[in-house]
Design a protein around this motif. Structure first.
Motif, PDB file in Angstrom:
ATOM      1  N   GLY A 101     -42.305  15.250 -17.120  1.00 38.73           N
ATOM      2  CA  GLY A 101     -41.995  13.898 -17.558  1.00 38.73           C
ATOM      3  C   GLY A 101     -43.167  13.257 -18.266  1.00 38.73           C
ATOM      4  N   ARG A 102     -44.374  13.575 -17.820  1.00 41.21           N
ATOM      5  CA  ARG A 102     -45.568  13.017 -18.461  1.00 41.21           C
ATOM      6  C   ARG A 102     -45.688  13.511 -19.900  1.00 41.21           C
ATOM      7  NH1 ARG A 102     -51.052  14.075 -15.365  1.00 41.21           N
ATOM      8  NH2 ARG A 102     -49.878  12.856 -13.830  1.00 41.21           N
ATOM      9  N   ARG A 103     -45.403  14.816 -20.124  1.00 40.14           N
ATOM     10  CA  ARG A 103     -45.487  15.355 -21.483  1.00 40.14           C
ATOM     11  C   ARG A 103     -44.428  14.692 -22.376  1.00 40.14           C
ATOM     12  NH1 ARG A 103     -47.435  20.020 -24.118  1.00 40.14           N
ATOM     13  NH2 ARG A 103     -48.176  21.033 -22.214  1.00 40.14           N
ATOM     14  N   VAL A 104     -43.226  14.508 -21.826  1.00 40.61           N
ATOM     15  CA  VAL A 104     -42.157  13.872 -22.602  1.00 40.61           C
ATOM     16  C   VAL A 104     -42.509  12.425 -22.916  1.00 40.61           C
ATOM     17  CG1 VAL A 104     -39.753  13.104 -22.530  1.00 40.61           C
ATOM     18  CG2 VAL A 104     -40.351  15.410 -21.751  1.00 40.61           C
ATOM     19  N   GLU A 105     -42.984  11.687 -21.920  1.00 45.70           N
ATOM     20  CA  GLU A 105     -43.323  10.273 -22.148  1.00 45.70           C
ATOM     21  C   GLU A 105     -44.458  10.137 -23.164  1.00 45.70           C
ATOM     22  OE1 GLU A 105     -43.000   6.315 -22.179  1.00 45.70           O
ATOM     23  OE2 GLU A 105     -41.599   7.739 -21.247  1.00 45.70           O
ATOM     24  N   ALA A 106     -45.360  11.094 -23.173  1.00 39.30           N
ATOM     25  CA  ALA A 106     -46.463  11.060 -24.139  1.00 39.30           C
ATOM     26  C   ALA A 106     -45.962  11.204 -25.572  1.00 39.30           C
ATOM     27  CB  ALA A 106     -47.468  12.163 -23.824  1.00 39.30           C
ATOM     28  N   LEU A 107     -44.740  11.692 -25.730  1.00 38.99           N
ATOM     29  CA  LEU A 107     -44.169  11.857 -27.064  1.00 38.99           C
ATOM     30  C   LEU A 107     -43.594  10.555 -27.623  1.00 38.99           C
ATOM     31  CD1 LEU A 107     -42.231  15.215 -26.521  1.00 38.99           C
ATOM     32  CD2 LEU A 107     -44.249  14.895 -27.968  1.00 38.99           C
ATOM     33  N   ARG A 108     -43.450   9.538 -26.786  1.00 40.60           N
ATOM     34  CA  ARG A 108     -42.775   8.306 -27.219  1.00 40.60           C
ATOM     35  C   ARG A 108     -43.362   7.712 -28.507  1.00 40.60           C
ATOM     36  NH1 ARG A 108     -39.419   4.618 -24.853  1.00 40.60           N
ATOM     37  NH2 ARG A 108     -39.562   5.698 -22.852  1.00 40.60           N
ATOM     38  N   PRO A 109     -44.680   7.512 -28.612  1.00 41.38           N
ATOM     39  CA  PRO A 109     -45.201   6.932 -29.853  1.00 41.38           C
ATOM     40  C   PRO A 109     -44.903   7.798 -31.080  1.00 41.38           C
ATOM     41  CG  PRO A 109     -46.857   6.851 -28.110  1.00 41.38           C
ATOM     42  CD  PRO A 109     -45.751   7.712 -27.610  1.00 41.38           C
ATOM     43  N   ARG A 110     -44.984   9.121 -30.919  1.00 37.79           N
ATOM     44  CA  ARG A 110     -44.705  10.012 -32.039  1.00 37.79           C
ATOM     45  C   ARG A 110     -43.230   9.950 -32.439  1.00 37.79           C
ATOM     46  NH1 ARG A 110     -45.760  11.824 -36.804  1.00 37.79           N
ATOM     47  NH2 ARG A 110     -45.267  14.034 -37.168  1.00 37.79           N
ATOM     48  N   VAL A 111     -42.332   9.907 -31.451  1.00 42.66           N
ATOM     49  CA  VAL A 111     -40.902   9.810 -31.748  1.00 42.66           C
ATOM     50  C   VAL A 111     -40.603   8.490 -32.459  1.00 42.66           C
ATOM     51  CG1 VAL A 111     -38.584   9.672 -30.738  1.00 42.66           C
ATOM     52  CG2 VAL A 111     -40.241  11.330 -29.859  1.00 42.66           C
ATOM     53  N   GLN A 112     -41.238   7.413 -32.000  1.00 42.99           N
ATOM     54  CA  GLN A 112     -41.035   6.114 -32.637  1.00 42.99           C
ATOM     55  C   GLN A 112     -41.533   6.116 -34.080  1.00 42.99           C
ATOM     56  OE1 GLN A 112     -39.562   3.008 -31.080  1.00 42.99           O
ATOM     57  NE2 GLN A 112     -39.310   3.063 -33.308  1.00 42.99           N
ATOM     58  N   ARG A 113     -42.694   6.731 -34.319  1.00 44.36           N
ATOM     59  CA  ARG A 113     -43.256   6.789 -35.665  1.00 44.36           C
ATOM     60  C   ARG A 113     -42.390   7.632 -36.597  1.00 44.36           C
ATOM     61  NH1 ARG A 113     -45.472   3.428 -38.254  1.00 44.36           N
ATOM     62  NH2 ARG A 113     -43.913   4.033 -39.766  1.00 44.36           N
ATOM     63  N   ILE A 141     -38.060  18.094 -35.804  1.00 50.67           N
ATOM     64  CA  ILE A 141     -39.501  17.870 -35.956  1.00 50.67           C
ATOM     65  C   ILE A 141     -40.158  17.788 -34.580  1.00 50.67           C
ATOM     66  CG2 ILE A 141     -41.273  16.229 -36.718  1.00 50.67           C
ATOM     67  CD1 ILE A 141     -39.372  15.475 -39.032  1.00 50.67           C
ATOM     68  N   VAL A 142     -39.528  17.038 -33.672  1.00 49.75           N
ATOM     69  CA  VAL A 142     -40.105  16.858 -32.334  1.00 49.75           C
ATOM     70  C   VAL A 142     -40.222  18.197 -31.609  1.00 49.75           C
ATOM     71  CG1 VAL A 142     -39.731  15.865 -30.048  1.00 49.75           C
ATOM     72  CG2 VAL A 142     -39.391  14.461 -32.081  1.00 49.75           C
ATOM     73  N   ILE A 143     -39.148  18.995 -31.602  1.00 49.29           N
ATOM     74  CA  ILE A 143     -39.191  20.247 -30.841  1.00 49.29           C
ATOM     75  C   ILE A 143     -40.117  21.250 -31.506  1.00 49.29           C
ATOM     76  CG2 ILE A 143     -37.247  21.512 -31.872  1.00 49.29           C
ATOM     77  CD1 ILE A 143     -37.965  21.135 -28.112  1.00 49.29           C
ATOM     78  N   CYS A 144     -40.169  21.262 -32.841  1.00 52.47           N
ATOM     79  CA  CYS A 144     -41.085  22.176 -33.521  1.00 52.47           C
ATOM     80  C   CYS A 144     -42.537  21.783 -33.265  1.00 52.47           C
ATOM     81  CB  CYS A 144     -40.791  22.219 -35.023  1.00 52.47           C
ATOM     82  SG  CYS A 144     -39.337  23.206 -35.463  1.00 52.47           S
ATOM     83  N   GLU A 145     -42.835  20.493 -33.289  1.00 53.64           N
ATOM     84  CA  GLU A 145     -44.199  20.053 -32.973  1.00 53.64           C
ATOM     85  C   GLU A 145     -44.532  20.348 -31.519  1.00 53.64           C
ATOM     86  OE1 GLU A 145     -44.824  16.460 -36.240  1.00 53.64           O
ATOM     87  OE2 GLU A 145     -44.671  15.959 -34.111  1.00 53.64           O
ATOM     88  N   LEU A 146     -43.560  20.145 -30.645  1.00 53.87           N
ATOM     89  CA  LEU A 146     -43.779  20.393 -29.225  1.00 53.87           C
ATOM     90  C   LEU A 146     -44.119  21.855 -28.972  1.00 53.87           C
ATOM     91  CD1 LEU A 146     -43.636  19.047 -26.392  1.00 53.87           C
ATOM     92  CD2 LEU A 146     -41.224  19.706 -26.327  1.00 53.87           C
ATOM     93  N   LEU A 349     -34.723  10.041 -24.596  1.00 53.40           N
ATOM     94  CA  LEU A 349     -35.792   9.302 -25.273  1.00 53.40           C
ATOM     95  C   LEU A 349     -35.523   9.239 -26.774  1.00 53.40           C
ATOM     96  CD1 LEU A 349     -38.713   8.041 -25.210  1.00 53.40           C
ATOM     97  CD2 LEU A 349     -39.543  10.359 -25.645  1.00 53.40           C
ATOM     98  N   GLU A 350     -35.233  10.380 -27.382  1.00 52.25           N
ATOM     99  CA  GLU A 350     -35.010  10.419 -28.826  1.00 52.25           C
ATOM    100  C   GLU A 350     -33.781   9.602 -29.222  1.00 52.25           C
ATOM    101  OE1 GLU A 350     -35.690  14.350 -30.774  1.00 52.25           O
ATOM    102  OE2 GLU A 350     -36.043  15.013 -28.725  1.00 52.25           O
ATOM    103  N   ALA A 351     -32.698   9.718 -28.462  1.00 50.91           N
ATOM    104  CA  ALA A 351     -31.474   8.996 -28.808  1.00 50.91           C
ATOM    105  C   ALA A 351     -31.672   7.488 -28.689  1.00 50.91           C
ATOM    106  CB  ALA A 351     -30.324   9.455 -27.917  1.00 50.91           C
ATOM    107  N   ARG A 352     -32.326   7.048 -27.638  1.00 51.57           N
ATOM    108  CA  ARG A 352     -32.556   5.606 -27.469  1.00 51.57           C
ATOM    109  C   ARG A 352     -33.378   5.047 -28.619  1.00 51.57           C
ATOM    110  NH1 ARG A 352     -34.170   6.624 -21.252  1.00 51.57           N
ATOM    111  NH2 ARG A 352     -32.097   6.485 -20.303  1.00 51.57           N
ATOM    112  N   ILE A 353     -34.444   5.733 -28.969  1.00 51.75           N
ATOM    113  CA  ILE A 353     -35.316   5.241 -30.041  1.00 51.75           C
ATOM    114  C   ILE A 353     -34.580   5.263 -31.371  1.00 51.75           C
ATOM    115  CG2 ILE A 353     -37.382   5.815 -31.396  1.00 51.75           C
ATOM    116  CD1 ILE A 353     -38.728   6.610 -28.746  1.00 51.75           C
ATOM    117  N   ALA A 354     -33.829   6.326 -31.645  1.00 50.76           N
ATOM    118  CA  ALA A 354     -33.110   6.430 -32.914  1.00 50.76           C
ATOM    119  C   ALA A 354     -32.069   5.325 -33.058  1.00 50.76           C
ATOM    120  CB  ALA A 354     -32.443   7.798 -33.023  1.00 50.76           C
ATOM    121  N   VAL A 355     -31.258   5.109 -32.019  1.00 49.85           N
ATOM    122  CA  VAL A 355     -30.197   4.100 -32.111  1.00 49.85           C
ATOM    123  C   VAL A 355     -30.784   2.699 -32.167  1.00 49.85           C
ATOM    124  CG1 VAL A 355     -28.179   3.123 -30.943  1.00 49.85           C
ATOM    125  CG2 VAL A 355     -28.525   5.599 -30.979  1.00 49.85           C
TER     126      VAL A 355
END
Length: 392
Positions: A101-113, A141-146, A349-355
């Protein structure tokens, strides 16, 4: 028991299978069916029975119990979706230790950007295909970067993954799987040679259990394959369905615009109402068992319809209604039991930010009235449309 031929329902079933599932549920929670690709299987359609079947150890995830090997497992290797305990327990423990969960939450700023950049690129035209413009590029992009996959390879992955989850029937599925296998082998070896890095695949290569256990090359290949396919294709359709649901239900869209805190309800209700996985991948009966009063012999393939289970009125009143204020807890969109989707937090996370970003940036977002009929993805594994033209 007579066999229900789903293929006879044609394009109408692909576009809207829910009335057919409702008719089946009314007759019983389990049926013998012929899938659109010609396979005869047992199909579980009731919610309670589906939930139980997803967590029943008598239903193996490995075709080896029938003396068979699934095409992707034969070429790619073992992955979490195709193995049982104790192998599943071992693999999941090694992966869960890194996919936290920590790794996923750390992605939030990148997903938002990333989302903001993609929406910036969309805005000037006033209209776009939401799949091509946002729903596909964001998760890939997210999964490839991950995983540490180079940007120039993303389009190739899209072709491969689409062929794997919705085969064209031209024989290209095997080519796609073999292409993925060769690519992932090279990627793993390159990362082994390069040494420690911040990406998930490098972490999985380095991961050790307390007893010194490590993932083998076929296991690394299988896990990377699963994360790429499951971690991208399903999220594409979750984003698309969430937006499609809102734009076809103006009252719900108005409610969310007036009360942004309802956004979580949008995503969870979209998962329940028309989730991206129509049926869970195959299970195989180790022994004869009774499900919902129906005897399933040993050595039989079984499909659990997540889509039907989540429209069962015994579990969700007025199930065909899309309602962002509904309590959808207990939906089966991410599965249930030991095979519950490891990537669920990332997809949410991705769906919430996208919508949220789309609604904030485009107050007049609507379906493009000139787009014509939707083209639905074939088969009964992945549920979604190939394109979602919108304008603002």
């Amino acid at each position: 028991m007579s066999v229900i031929d789903l293929g006879e329902y044609g394009a109408d079933f692909t576009a809207n299978p829910y009335p057919y599932y409702a008719k089946m549920r009314a007759a019983g929670p389990v049926h013998r069916v012929r899938t659109p690709d010609g396979a005869e299987v047992w199909l579980v359609v009731g919610h309670e029975e589906a939930r139980a079947a997803l967590n029943d150890p008598r239903l193996s995830k490995s075709a080896s119990v029938l003396g068979l090997t699934m095409l992707d497992e034969e070429v790619i290797g073992p992955n979490l979706l195709g193995v049982d305990p104790p192998d599943h327990t071992r693999l999941r423990k090694l992966v869960a230790g890194e996919f936290t969960g920590r790794r996923v939450e750390a992605l939030r700023p990148r997903v938002q950007r990333l989302t903001a950049d993609l929406v910036d690129a969309m805005e000037p035209a006033g209209r776009a295909d939401l799949v091509d413009a946002l729903a596909f590029p964001l998760p890939i992009i997210v999964i490839c970067e991950l995983l540490g996959i180079p940007a120039e390879d993303r389009d190739t992955f899209r072709r491969w993954s689409r062929e794997v989850v919705t085969p064209s029937g031209t024989g290209a599925e095997q080519d796609a799987i073999e292409g993925l296998a060769a690519y992932l082998d090279e990627l793993v070896e390159d990362k082994r040679a390069a040494g420690p890095a911040d990406d998930l695949l490098s972490a999985l290569i380095a991961a050790r259990a307390e007893d010194g256990d490590r993932l083998t090359l076929p296991e690394l290949r299988g896990l990377a394959y699963l994360l790429l396919i499951a971690g991208h294709e399903t999220t594409v359709n979750l984003v698309t369905t969430s937006v499609r649901a809102l734009l076809t239900h103006p009252d719900q869209l108005a409610a969310v615009r007036a009360e942004p805190a309802l956004l979580d309800g949008v995503i969870e209700e979209a998962l329940r109402w028309d989730g991206p996985v129509e049926a869970a991948t195959y299970r195989f009966s180790r022994e004869a068992l009774t499900v919902g009063g129906t005897e399933i012999p040993a050595g039989e393939p079984v499909l659990v319809s997540l889509a039907s289970g989540d429209r069962d009125p015994e579990r969700f009143p007025d199930p065909d209604r899309f309602d962002v204020r509904r309590d959808p807890r207990g939906h089966l969109a991410f599965g249930h039991g030991i095979h519950y989707c490891l990537g669920a937090p990332l997809a949410r996370l991705e769906a919430r930010i996208a919508v949220r970003t789309l609604l904030d940036r485009f107050p007049r977002l609507e379906l493009d009235p000139d787009a014509g009929a939707w083209e639905w993805l074939p088969g009964i594994l992945i549920r979604g449309v190939r394109r979602l033209p919108v304008r603002w």
